[in-house]
Design a protein around this motif. Structure first.
Motif, short mmCIF file in Angstrom:
data_model
loop_
_atom_site.label_atom_id
_atom_site.label_comp_id
_atom_site.label_asym_id
_atom_site.label_seq_id
_atom_site.Cartn_x
_atom_site.Cartn_y
_atom_site.Cartn_z
N PRO A 81 0.80 -1.23 0.00
CA PRO A 81 0.00 0.00 0.00
C PRO A 81 0.83 1.27 0.00
O PRO A 81 0.32 2.34 -0.30
CB PRO A 81 -0.82 -0.12 1.29
CG PRO A 81 -0.02 -1.02 2.17
CD PRO A 81 0.67 -1.99 1.26
N GLU A 82 2.12 1.15 0.34
CA GLU A 82 2.95 2.35 0.38
C GLU A 82 3.71 2.59 -0.92
O GLU A 82 4.46 3.56 -1.02
CB GLU A 82 3.94 2.26 1.54
CG GLU A 82 4.90 1.08 1.41
CD GLU A 82 5.69 0.82 2.67
OE1 GLU A 82 6.79 0.25 2.56
OE2 GLU A 82 5.20 1.18 3.76
N HIS A 83 3.52 1.71 -1.91
CA HIS A 83 4.16 1.85 -3.21
C HIS A 83 3.12 2.15 -4.29
O HIS A 83 1.98 1.68 -4.22
CB HIS A 83 4.92 0.58 -3.60
CG HIS A 83 6.24 0.43 -2.91
ND1 HIS A 83 6.35 0.00 -1.61
CD2 HIS A 83 7.51 0.66 -3.35
CE1 HIS A 83 7.63 -0.05 -1.26
NE2 HIS A 83 8.35 0.34 -2.31
N ILE A 84 3.53 2.96 -5.27
CA ILE A 84 2.74 3.14 -6.49
C ILE A 84 3.66 2.85 -7.67
O ILE A 84 4.90 2.88 -7.54
CB ILE A 84 2.14 4.55 -6.60
CG1 ILE A 84 3.23 5.62 -6.57
CG2 ILE A 84 1.11 4.78 -5.50
CD1 ILE A 84 2.68 7.05 -6.76
N GLU A 85 3.05 2.54 -8.81
CA GLU A 85 3.84 2.07 -9.95
C GLU A 85 4.54 3.19 -10.68
O GLU A 85 5.71 3.07 -11.06
CB GLU A 85 2.93 1.31 -10.91
CG GLU A 85 3.68 0.63 -12.05
CD GLU A 85 2.74 -0.22 -12.91
OE1 GLU A 85 3.15 -0.60 -14.03
OE2 GLU A 85 1.61 -0.49 -12.46
N ARG A 86 3.84 4.33 -10.89
CA ARG A 86 4.40 5.43 -11.67
C ARG A 86 4.01 6.76 -11.02
O ARG A 86 3.16 6.82 -10.12
CB ARG A 86 3.90 5.41 -13.12
CG ARG A 86 4.30 4.17 -13.90
CD ARG A 86 4.02 4.40 -15.39
NE ARG A 86 4.78 5.53 -15.92
CZ ARG A 86 6.05 5.45 -16.33
NH1 ARG A 86 6.70 4.29 -16.26
NH2 ARG A 86 6.67 6.52 -16.81
N PHE A 87 4.62 7.83 -11.51
CA PHE A 87 4.22 9.16 -11.08
C PHE A 87 2.77 9.39 -11.49
O PHE A 87 2.38 9.06 -12.61
CB PHE A 87 5.12 10.23 -11.73
CG PHE A 87 4.93 11.60 -11.16
CD1 PHE A 87 5.60 12.00 -10.02
CD2 PHE A 87 4.06 12.51 -11.77
CE1 PHE A 87 5.43 13.27 -9.50
CE2 PHE A 87 3.88 13.78 -11.25
CZ PHE A 87 4.57 14.16 -10.11
N PRO A 88 1.93 9.92 -10.59
CA PRO A 88 0.50 10.04 -10.89
C PRO A 88 0.24 10.84 -12.17
O PRO A 88 0.87 11.88 -12.41
CB PRO A 88 -0.06 10.77 -9.67
CG PRO A 88 0.91 10.47 -8.58
CD PRO A 88 2.25 10.38 -9.24
N SER A 89 -0.70 10.34 -12.97
CA SER A 89 -1.07 11.04 -14.20
C SER A 89 -2.24 12.00 -13.99
O SER A 89 -2.46 12.88 -14.81
CB SER A 89 -1.43 10.02 -15.29
OG SER A 89 -2.49 9.19 -14.85
N LYS A 90 -2.98 11.81 -12.89
CA LYS A 90 -4.09 12.70 -12.59
C LYS A 90 -3.59 13.87 -11.75
O LYS A 90 -2.85 13.69 -10.78
CB LYS A 90 -5.18 11.95 -11.83
CG LYS A 90 -5.84 10.84 -12.64
CD LYS A 90 -6.93 10.15 -11.81
CE LYS A 90 -7.60 9.04 -12.61
NZ LYS A 90 -8.66 8.35 -11.81
N ARG A 91 -4.04 15.07 -12.12
CA ARG A 91 -3.55 16.27 -11.45
C ARG A 91 -3.84 16.26 -9.95
O ARG A 91 -2.98 16.60 -9.14
CB ARG A 91 -4.16 17.51 -12.11
CG ARG A 91 -3.78 17.68 -13.58
CD ARG A 91 -4.66 18.72 -14.25
NE ARG A 91 -4.46 20.04 -13.68
CZ ARG A 91 -3.53 20.90 -14.10
NH1 ARG A 91 -2.71 20.55 -15.07
NH2 ARG A 91 -3.43 22.08 -13.55
#
Length: 537
Positions: A156-166
């Motif tokens: 839960p503390e990781h995300i795959e990429r830099f967010p694409s939604k503003r």
């Protein structure tokens, strides 16, 4: 007449951080001066908004001594709070005015949202990751560019990429960019990152790495945001084992680089970063950037190496740390100093956004505390809806005293011709207390606020010992002499016994004198008598 060392206890100064999170324990280093009370004890207290929150008993050693005390910030409203440090007075002290010193502390009640993007499982990453995860003031999110998407799916503390939604990208207060290849990002992601820093008041920190950072970011918005210039075609260079960080004057006064209050001890701790093995090919700091640390071999270089530097970019901040050997600060001390430097760095980078200073109108005072009657300098940085500087004839702010300190006063700030969008003016506080500066009502929603403390301290009651050197200098400049109590019999010999005549000339209107009126009445009376005697018309 006077005593060179009267019986007195005073607080000369305190060293305390200017910002704290709600629930933090804040250490305070107190500089105590005492004469005539050796081996006696008194209670040292800390008051938060006039409420005692901590105290301890200290024993006086005579002369200057340093005492440590801490307190817990148990208020949960964002803004400035008043801190008073008080030493219990004795009945026979010369002055009790110098037994108290007042400061302000800014309280933050929100967690810091940090996004750490790393592509190299180096030692600095491992230690920094642990620091971010265990700090209760931080919400940390991680992106590991060197592993597959399964880590993000299972943690839960990781995300795959830099967010694409503003809305998701703009939630972060600080982005730490580690040893990540610029090719990991697409143009849209880099554009959102730049907008987050430039327009939303967040911060970017690049922790340089030998594989990709900063060299791979040539021609990207990251290169524009960084406070340093680099050569993308050069490889990392090895440095001598004897080379270590040296703080600049700006670094010595910066919260980020202060690991201990004593300069010599602070310098020794920073020298533990050696050996730094290798460093990136940084050419120089950009114009307008602030360099906090250079290398100890700067005299052998054509230009000082910007080991740690930062600059403003739009409404945000950008910092570059050239070495990933900060973990060497753990030598024999555990995470005491390593945690401290990262904690202070994160606080420095995110404070303005957490305090609302990323708004279009940013208000500032040149100091956080003043004396009654002194002149304070006020600033307003004014941007329009597109975050472009606003140029106009002036900008109105309102300064009001809190807790009934003083009535509200409107001040018109004048434009600074050298810097579009900057307005400045002056304010003289009439009485002690806490003051708040706000924008006018029309701009208040898009403006930050700032607060400062005003104290009423008279120098002669603060420093009670006789200043014989100053008296001798005054006597020398005026052609006089200084005499101690035992030398008073010499006073008659120094006074010139010859008489001196001084003529003072003053002018007075004749009509204001009673003799003039008497003369006029006499002349008129004489004329009347003569006319009656000689029967004249």
């Amino acid at each position: 007449l006077g005593l060179p060392d009267p019986d007195d206890v005073s607080i000369n100064n305190i060293v305390m951080q200017e910002v704290a999170f709600s629930g933090d324990r804040v250490p305070v280093r107190v500089h105590l001066q005492s004469e005539g009370y050796e081996q006696r004890t008194a209670r040292l207290s800390v008051l938060l908004n006039n409420r005692r929150v901590s105290s301890r008993v200290v024993r006086f050693e005579g002369g200057l001594q340093f005492e440590e005390v801490d307190f817990r910030v148990d208020i949960y409203e964002k803004g400035a709070a008043q801190i008073d440090v008080v030493i219990e007075p004795f009945d026979d002290e010369v002055s009790i005015t110098n037994n108290r010193i007042t400061r302000s502390i800014r309280v933050v009640n929100e967690k810091v949202n940090v996004l750490y993007i790393e592509g190299n499982a180096r030692w600095e990453f491992r230690y920094l990751r642990a620091i971010l995860k265990r700090d209760p003031r931080i919400n940390a999110t991680f992106i590991a560019s060197n592993v597959g998407p399964e880590v993000a799916r299972n943690s839960p503390e990781h995300i795959e990429r830099f967010p694409s939604k503003r809305e998701e990208a703009f939630m972060y207060d600080l982005v730490i960019l580690g040893d990540v290849d610029a090719a990991f990002f697409n143009d849209e992601e880099l554009g959102l990152l730049e907008e987050l820093i430039r327009d939303r008041g967040a911060s970017l920190l690049m922790l340089c790495g030998p594989m990709h950072s900063p060299g791979s970011y040539k021609g990207t918005p990251v290169q524009t945001m960084l406070p340093v210039r680099f050569d993308p075609d050069e490889k990392w260079a090895e440095v001598s084992e004897s080379v270590y960080p040296v703080l600049t004057p700006e670094g010595r006064s910066s919260l980020v680089m202060t690991l201990e209050n004593e300069d010599d001890l602070n310098d020794r701790i920073w020298s533990r970063m050696a050996p730094m093995d290798q460093l990136p090919p940084l050419l120089a700091a950009k114009p307008g950037a602030t360099v906090l640390a250079v290398l100890s071999d700067s005299t052998e270089r054509d230009q000082s190496y910007p080991l740690v530097a930062w600059q403003r970019y739009g409404t945000g901040k950008c910092m570059s740390i050239a070495s990933d050997r900060l973990w060497r600060l753990r030598y024999k001390t555990g995470d005491k100093y390593h945690w401290r430097v990262w904690s202070q760095c994160i606080q420095f980078m995110t404070l303005s956004r957490l305090m609302g200073e990323h708004k279009r109108i940013r208000l500032e005072a040149d100091r956080s505390s003043y004396f009654v009657g002194s002149q304070g300098r006020l600033y307003a940085h004014v941007l329009d809806d597109d975050f472009e500087p606003v140029v106009q004839s002036g900008f109105d702010v309102v300064v009001s005293g809190l807790d009934g300190a003083a009535a509200s006063q409107q001040i018109k700030l004048q434009p600074d011709r050298s810097q579009p969008g900057l307005y400045e003016g002056y304010f003289t506080p009439p009485r002690p207390g806490r003051y708040r500066m706000e924008a006018n009502e029309n701009d208040r929603k898009v403006s930050s606020i700032t607060e400062f403390q005003v104290s009423d301290i008279r120098q002669e009651l603060t420093e009670t010992d006789m200043r014989l050197e100053n008296l001798k200098r005054i006597a020398d400049l005026t052609g006089g002499a200084t005499l101690g109590v035992r030398e008073l019999p010499k006073l008659a010999l120094l006074v010139n016994g010859e008489s001196l005549t001084t003529t003072v000339r003053s002018e007075r209107p004749l009509w204001d004198h009673w003799l003039v009126i008497l003369l006029l009445v006499g002349l008129l009376g004489a004329e009347w008598i003569l006319r009656r005697r000689h029967d004249l018309p």
